[in-house]
Design an enzyme around this catalytic site. Structure first.
Site, PDB file in Angstrom:
ATOM      1  N   HIS A  44       0.832  -1.210   0.000  1.00 34.38           N
ATOM      2  CA  HIS A  44       0.000   0.000   0.000  1.00 34.38           C
ATOM      3  C   HIS A  44       0.865   1.258   0.000  1.00 34.38           C
ATOM      4  CE1 HIS A  44      -3.688  -2.371   1.579  1.00 34.38           C
ATOM      5  NE2 HIS A  44      -3.678  -2.300   0.280  1.00 34.38           N
ATOM      6  N   GLU A 130      -6.482  -8.161   3.218  1.00 30.43           N
ATOM      7  CA  GLU A 130      -6.278  -9.244   4.184  1.00 30.43           C
ATOM      8  C   GLU A 130      -7.613  -9.751   4.730  1.00 30.43           C
ATOM      9  OE1 GLU A 130      -4.908  -9.899   8.743  1.00 30.43           O
ATOM     10  OE2 GLU A 130      -3.654  -8.475   7.642  1.00 30.43           O
ATOM     11  N   THR A 166      -4.323  -8.758  11.234  1.00 25.10           N
ATOM     12  CA  THR A 166      -3.008  -8.846  11.888  1.00 25.10           C
ATOM     13  C   THR A 166      -2.387  -7.495  12.251  1.00 25.10           C
ATOM     14  OG1 THR A 166      -1.913  -8.924   9.737  1.00 25.10           O
ATOM     15  CG2 THR A 166      -2.413 -11.033  10.778  1.00 25.10           C
ATOM     16  N   CYS A 194       0.067  -9.238  14.556  1.00 21.63           N
ATOM     17  CA  CYS A 194       1.498  -9.346  14.276  1.00 21.63           C
ATOM     18  C   CYS A 194       2.294  -8.530  15.285  1.00 21.63           C
ATOM     19  CB  CYS A 194       1.778  -8.835  12.864  1.00 21.63           C
ATOM     20  SG  CYS A 194       3.536  -8.765  12.522  1.00 21.63           S
TER      21      CYS A 194
END
Length: 282
Positions: A44, A130, A166, A194
């Site tokens: 992105h 995602e 995440t 994450c």
């Protein structure tokens, strides 16, 4: 008159390992084949996408995939829904799968939950690559929400499993879990955020407080970019968001200002270095 700015780049900013992996893979194939299809923006960040397009990267959408035959297609770090793999098989497409391992692990957990007939809620951004991949693991039956208010008019099952995109904030995830439990739901929470991203949330405030001004460099489409910029802004109100060099406003800076440069997990280090050089020339 030169402004003599003291400029420092945050050593922890720049691509997360998932993005590094995807871009390394793409560059290797571009060198060999001269071109490569990629399903959606590889990252992105428009500047990085433009750099790779110049090397032969061709960005396509899911509609294009259905009409493509006998080609190589890269799946970016965000991952994909099962449907994409089915289409590739039918069209003899070789998938170069650069899905982030953290995302793949989450996809597997969600699929296992769904196969076990658990009701699933996903805390994530609507329409994010995602999240589309995650929802695909549930036959699109999972309920996706960005904010708790969205659930006010939704009839939820009495017990469910809560997952998160995440790159969301760990604190917010646990606050949502607690609030849903307070409302009387039985919530099984699966924290799959994450840690490379969540550690940045924690460390960035400390970085931002050390400087007179902060320049936060990120693509406008970046989810974690928005969150990380907010972290900077809270720690240092003199934080400014830019996507490219043209957006740098030199009137923001006083002579001898200390300036910190940081970015999202999708911001390339070369772009932050360009910003640093531009500031040092003022």
């Amino acid at each position: 008159m030169a402004k003599d700015l003291q400029v420092t780049i945050d050593k922890d900013s720049g691509f997360c390992f998932g993005v590094v992996y995807a871009i390394d893979m793409a560059e290797e194939i571009l060198e060999e084949d001269g071109y490569l299809y990629c399903l959606g923006d590889i990252v992105h960040n428009d500047e990085e996408v433009a750099r790779l397009k110049a090397k032969g990267l061709r960005i396509i959408g899911h509609g294009d995939l259905a009409n493509l035959k006998n080609e190589k297609v890269l799946i970016r770090a965000h991952g994909e829904a099962p449907e994409t793999y089915r289409t590739a098989l039918e069209n003899n497409i070789t998938l170069i799968d650069a899905s982030c391992p953290v995302v793949l692990k989450l996809q597997n957990r969600i699929k296992t939950s769904h196969d076990g007939r658990e009701k699933i809620l996903i805390f994530g951004k609507h329409g994010h690559a995602e999240v589309i991949g995650l929802q695909g693991q549930t036959n699109n039956e999972a309920i996706v929400f960005q904010d708790l208010e969205e659930l006010d008019n939704v009839e939820l099952p009495s017990s469910f499993t809560l997952y998160s995109q995440t790159t969301k904030s760990v604190d917010k995830f646990y606050a949502i879990k607690a609030e849903l439990q307070n409302r009387g739901y039985e919530v099984k929470a699966n924290d799959t955020i994450c840690r490379q991203v969540s550690n940045r949330y924690e460390d960035l405030g400390g970085f931002a407080r050390q400087y007179d001004k902060i320049i936060f460099v990120s693509g406008k489409k970046s989810s974690n970019g928005k969150v990380l910029y907010d972290v900077c802004k809270q720690a240092n109100p003199q934080s400014y968001f830019i996507s490219d060099l043209a957006e740098l406003d030199e009137t923001l800076f006083e002579p001898n200002d200390t300036v910190g440069i940081c970015g999202a997990t999708s911001t390339p280090m070369w772009l932050m270095k360009d910003v640093k050089q531009a500031l040092e020339r003022l």
